[in-house]
Scaffold this motif. Structure first.
Motif, PDB file in Angstrom:
ATOM      1  N   SER A 155      -0.143  15.453   6.645  1.00 21.33           N
ATOM      2  CA  SER A 155       0.055  15.172   5.288  1.00 21.33           C
ATOM      3  C   SER A 155       1.229  15.887   4.475  1.00 21.33           C
ATOM      4  O   SER A 155       0.790  16.712   3.661  1.00 21.33           O
ATOM      5  N   PRO A 156       2.471  16.030   5.213  1.00 20.83           N
ATOM      6  CA  PRO A 156       3.471  16.620   4.657  1.00 20.83           C
ATOM      7  C   PRO A 156       4.004  16.041   3.567  1.00 20.83           C
ATOM      8  O   PRO A 156       3.851  14.948   3.147  1.00 20.83           O
ATOM      9  N   LEU A 157       5.046  16.925   2.709  1.00 22.59           N
ATOM     10  CA  LEU A 157       5.581  16.501   1.744  1.00 22.59           C
ATOM     11  C   LEU A 157       6.931  15.726   2.264  1.00 22.59           C
ATOM     12  O   LEU A 157       7.581  16.285   2.863  1.00 22.59           O
ATOM     13  N   ALA A 158       7.176  14.420   1.693  1.00 23.35           N
ATOM     14  CA  ALA A 158       8.029  13.672   2.422  1.00 23.35           C
ATOM     15  C   ALA A 158       9.510  14.389   1.966  1.00 23.35           C
ATOM     16  O   ALA A 158       9.620  14.696   0.873  1.00 23.35           O
TER      17      ALA A 158
ATOM     18  N   ILE B 102       0.718  -1.167   0.061  1.00 25.54           N
ATOM     19  CA  ILE B 102      -0.057  -0.058   0.303  1.00 25.54           C
ATOM     20  C   ILE B 102       0.934   1.242  -0.084  1.00 25.54           C
ATOM     21  O   ILE B 102       1.929   1.500   0.841  1.00 25.54           O
ATOM     22  N   ALA B 103       0.707   2.238  -1.072  1.00 26.27           N
ATOM     23  CA  ALA B 103       1.530   3.382  -1.180  1.00 26.27           C
ATOM     24  C   ALA B 103       1.462   4.070   0.198  1.00 26.27           C
ATOM     25  O   ALA B 103       0.470   4.553   0.658  1.00 26.27           O
ATOM     26  N   PRO B 104       2.554   4.833   0.655  1.00 26.21           N
ATOM     27  CA  PRO B 104       2.580   5.261   1.781  1.00 26.21           C
ATOM     28  C   PRO B 104       2.015   6.618   1.981  1.00 26.21           C
ATOM     29  O   PRO B 104       1.153   6.909   2.997  1.00 26.21           O
ATOM     30  N   GLU B 105       1.837   7.240   0.720  1.00 22.94           N
ATOM     31  CA  GLU B 105       1.199   8.602   0.704  1.00 22.94           C
ATOM     32  C   GLU B 105      -0.301   8.563   0.927  1.00 22.94           C
ATOM     33  O   GLU B 105      -1.186   9.138   1.125  1.00 22.94           O
TER      34      GLU B 105
ATOM     35  N   ASP C 153      12.568   5.936  -7.957  1.00 24.78           N
ATOM     36  CA  ASP C 153      11.744   4.997  -7.562  1.00 24.78           C
ATOM     37  C   ASP C 153      10.293   5.115  -8.124  1.00 24.78           C
ATOM     38  O   ASP C 153       9.343   5.718  -7.458  1.00 24.78           O
ATOM     39  N   GLU C 154       9.848   4.639  -9.462  1.00 19.74           N
ATOM     40  CA  GLU C 154       8.518   5.154  -9.971  1.00 19.74           C
ATOM     41  C   GLU C 154       7.375   4.669  -9.428  1.00 19.74           C
ATOM     42  O   GLU C 154       6.307   5.049  -9.484  1.00 19.74           O
ATOM     43  N   SER C 155       7.507   3.482  -8.560  1.00 20.67           N
ATOM     44  CA  SER C 155       6.355   2.796  -7.739  1.00 20.67           C
ATOM     45  C   SER C 155       6.141   3.804  -6.339  1.00 20.67           C
ATOM     46  O   SER C 155       5.210   3.408  -5.824  1.00 20.67           O
ATOM     47  N   ASN C 156       6.962   4.797  -6.068  1.00 24.21           N
ATOM     48  CA  ASN C 156       6.974   5.487  -4.647  1.00 24.21           C
ATOM     49  C   ASN C 156       6.287   7.017  -5.334  1.00 24.21           C
ATOM     50  O   ASN C 156       7.135   7.832  -5.520  1.00 24.21           O
ATOM     51  N   PRO C 157       5.091   7.479  -5.324  1.00 22.56           N
ATOM     52  CA  PRO C 157       4.702   8.615  -5.658  1.00 22.56           C
ATOM     53  C   PRO C 157       5.168   9.696  -4.885  1.00 22.56           C
ATOM     54  O   PRO C 157       5.495  10.824  -5.160  1.00 22.56           O
ATOM     55  N   THR C 158       5.089   9.385  -3.451  1.00 18.67           N
ATOM     56  CA  THR C 158       5.932  10.456  -2.733  1.00 18.67           C
ATOM     57  C   THR C 158       7.268  11.012  -2.981  1.00 18.67           C
ATOM     58  O   THR C 158       7.405  11.879  -3.122  1.00 18.67           O
ATOM     59  N   GLN C 159       8.184   9.823  -3.294  1.00 20.47           N
ATOM     60  CA  GLN C 159       9.618  10.223  -3.618  1.00 20.47           C
ATOM     61  C   GLN C 159       9.546  10.713  -4.898  1.00 20.47           C
ATOM     62  O   GLN C 159      10.291  11.833  -5.286  1.00 20.47           O
TER      63      GLN C 159
ATOM     64  N   GLY D 174      -1.407   8.068  -9.519  1.00 14.86           N
ATOM     65  CA  GLY D 174      -0.769   8.162  -8.175  1.00 14.86           C
ATOM     66  C   GLY D 174      -0.029   9.692  -7.881  1.00 14.86           C
ATOM     67  O   GLY D 174      -0.095   9.902  -6.857  1.00 14.86           O
ATOM     68  N   LEU D 175       0.466   9.886  -8.989  1.00 15.89           N
ATOM     69  CA  LEU D 175       1.427  11.077  -8.977  1.00 15.89           C
ATOM     70  C   LEU D 175       0.520  12.138  -8.780  1.00 15.89           C
ATOM     71  O   LEU D 175       0.693  13.191  -7.962  1.00 15.89           O
ATOM     72  N   VAL D 176      -0.507  12.339  -9.526  1.00 15.75           N
ATOM     73  CA  VAL D 176      -1.671  13.398  -9.449  1.00 15.75           C
ATOM     74  C   VAL D 176      -2.320  13.486  -8.294  1.00 15.75           C
ATOM     75  O   VAL D 176      -2.468  14.392  -7.584  1.00 15.75           O
TER      76      VAL D 176
END
Length: 584
Positions: free
Chosen positions: A165-168, A74-77, A182-188, A237-239
């Motif tokens: 909900s901060p920006l990592a 599950i994506a962290p964001e 890491d394209e699977s991690n939208p936060t990064q 996920g990015l949007v």
């Protein structure tokens, strides 16, 4: 939902009715539960009486909703949409952004549902059931909430102070592009895209979902540059990550949305305005970056480079009343220049107020009134006028009703600065679109500032002497006739340009100019008349930039600054001198 006589069946009873558990096994499990206090489902799985899949199926029957397994990533964001304390207290977990799918150990916990609906206002919550064993296992390995980036010594919060909900704070991407992330991690990925753009001094980021890829473009020095394409699957996920940061509704994917959040870059806050719109392969999103350093370092003299034009503008904004219109296309520095004017006026001990949908910059000494859905622009404007400000600024004037109100405010004794997005000139806007009577408009007008921007030559530029005719022309501006051509070097990525420079036309209104405006003079003729009075038209300013080595002739050929006009204009009627009959 499994019921008997109007009463919901217990998990053990459902398993027995399904034929996967017998009474003796259930009794053993219940006795074990008295000793360990563990969930009965977890105990039955440990004893080998049932499988986790059978437990999930039984929970679906018990609660009448779908079940979910937490074993997939599950994506962290998504997890951090809710604070960890709420996740642990109510035994709930966000697992999807299609309506915010909420995994719950007890889907009948209506107190939990009410609390989360209050936190995520306007978001449709879709509960699903999860086994307590899987939930407990997830908690033991749950990713930690990213730290809030800091600007200086204090925490940098998002625009709406959204909790948890901060920006990592993640490693920055290299300037060369987005490859290797890491394209699977939208936060990064989102943080790396922002940092990459800011390092390259981009003013916009555009995310375009395509059928087979996600295109990311940066607007740098007014031009778009395409980055390495990303997989199509990461677009949503990015949007969604950017929407979370801007506190937007994740379920409103079929509606245009806009918002704002703040990002920390090199110890300073960057305001980021986002706009999304549904398109054929998902949602297109534009992020506009407002770096506070540009305004903090910017003064009128650093933006308006021509000394006489800067002097005229400074004199114009010192007027006690009147309407000053800053006009030009999108991205022509209108808001930046207006804020630079306000910074200059802060020194004069006057009351300065802005009326904005979102404030691009925070400037000490200026009061900023915000427009919202609950507080429309006209209501905010009426309330501000009651404060009797000395100077009022409206950066984006596009409503005819507001325009007419500003004309009346200017006539009543307030200095009004207003920005207009147009390439056609303010006369057509004011008289044709706003329906302001020409005489009223002329009486209210204190001045007109027309703006364009062009790319600035890098220091690798090389001086040269152009052809004879061009040489003679530029000799009237810099005595030598020498101008500069673009070259290119590693510092400018071989583009030959670095940054942008403004092209300004400042026309201060006097009785003669007001009379011409009231009679409907064209913009081109007004510029010629202003030139005869010693003011510098847009095309003369552009030529001065070339003569001073700020930009090149090649670059100016792309700018909309050279207008065809007659050689002279009659000061009485505003017509071409060859056609007027005033002196005949």
């Amino acid at each position: 939902m499994a019921v008997s006589g109007g009463k919901r069946l217990r998990l053990g009873e459902i398993l027995i009715n399904a034929g996967v558990l017998n009474d003796e096994q259930l009794t053993i499990g219940l006795n074990k539960q008295k000793q360990t206090r563990e969930p009965i489902g977890e105990i039955l799985v440990k004893l080998g009486f049932v499988t986790e899949a059978q437990i999930r199926h039984a929970l679906e029957l018990q609660y009448g909703i779908k079940s979910i397994s937490l074993k997939s990533r599950i994506a962290p964001e998504i997890v951090h949409i809710l604070p960890e304390s709420v996740i642990r207290q109510f035994q709930v977990l966000p697992v999807g952004i299609s309506g915010v799918t909420l995994a719950m150990v007890d889907p009948t916990n209506f107190m939990a549902l009410d609390d989360i609906r209050m936190r995520l206002k306007g978001v449709n919550i879709q509960p699903v059931v999860v086994t307590e064993a899987e939930f407990s296992e997830f908690l033991r390995n749950m990713p930690k909430t990213p730290e809030i980036p800091r600007a200086g010594s204090g925490p940098l919060k998002e625009e709406h102070s959204r909790p948890h909900s901060p920006l990592a704070h993640v490693p920055h991407a290299t300037i060369g592009g987005l490859g290797g992330l890491d394209e699977s991690n939208p936060t990064q990925l989102s943080a790396s895209i922002l940092t990459n753009a800011l390092k390259r001094q981009a003013t916009e980021i555009i995310i375009e979902p395509q059928e087979n890829e996600t295109v990311v473009r940066y607007r740098i020095d007014g031009l778009l540059f395409r980055e390495t394409p990303l997989p199509a699957k990461i677009a949503q996920g990015l949007v969604s990550r950017f929407k979370v940061l801007a506190d937007l509704n994740l379920t409103a994917g079929q509606l245009p949305q806009s918002g704002v959040f703040t990002y920390s870059f090199e110890g300073r806050p960057i305001k980021i305005f986002i706009n999304s719109v549904p398109v054929n392969f998902g949602q297109m999103m534009t992020l506009r970056l407002y770096d506070s350093v540009h305004l903090n370092d910017g003064t009128l003299d650093s933006i308006v480079l021509q000394p006489e034009v800067a002097k005229n503008l400074k004199a114009m904004i010192l007027k006690k009343s009147g309407l000053i219109l800053f006009n030009g296309p999108l991205g022509s520095w209108k808001t930046t220049l207006m804020y630079a004017c306000l910074k200059e006026l802060v020194k004069t001990n006057r009351t300065l107020v802005t009326v904005e949908v979102r404030a691009a910059y925070d400037v000490p000494g200026i009061c900023q009134a915000m427009v919202s859905d609950d507080l429309p622009a006209m209501a905010v404007l009426d309330a501000v006028v009651k404060q009797r400000p000395d100077v009022l600024m409206v950066p984006n004037l596009n409503d005819p009703l507001i325009a007419n109100q500003l004309v009346q405010i200017a006539l009543s004794g307030c200095l009004v600065l207003a920005g207009v997005n147009t390439t056609q000139g303010v006369f057509s806007e004011a008289i044709d679109r706003w329906k302001v009577p020409p005489r009223t408009f002329a009486n209210a007008l204190a001045g007109i500032v027309t703006q364009r921007v062009t790319r600035k030559l890098c220091s690798c530029k090389v001086a040269f002497q152009p052809d004879t005719q061009t040489l003679e022309y530029f000799r009237t501006l810099n005595r030598t006739g020498t101008i500069y051509r673009p070259v290119g070097c590693p510092a400018c990525n071989d583009t030959a340009y670095h940054g942008q420079v403004g092209i300004m036309e400042v026309i201060a209104c006097n009785p003669q100019i007001r009379e011409l405006i009231a009679k409907g003079i064209s913009k081109a003729r007004l510029a010629l008349f202003a030139r005869q009075m010693g003011m510098m038209p847009l095309y003369d300013y552009a030529s001065w930039l070339v003569a001073s080595g700020h930009t090149s002739l090649e670059e100016l050929s792309k700018a909309d600054v050279f207008e065809t006009a007659a050689e002279g204009v009659c000061p009485t009627c505003g017509q071409n001198e060859a056609q007027c009959k005033c002196n005949k």
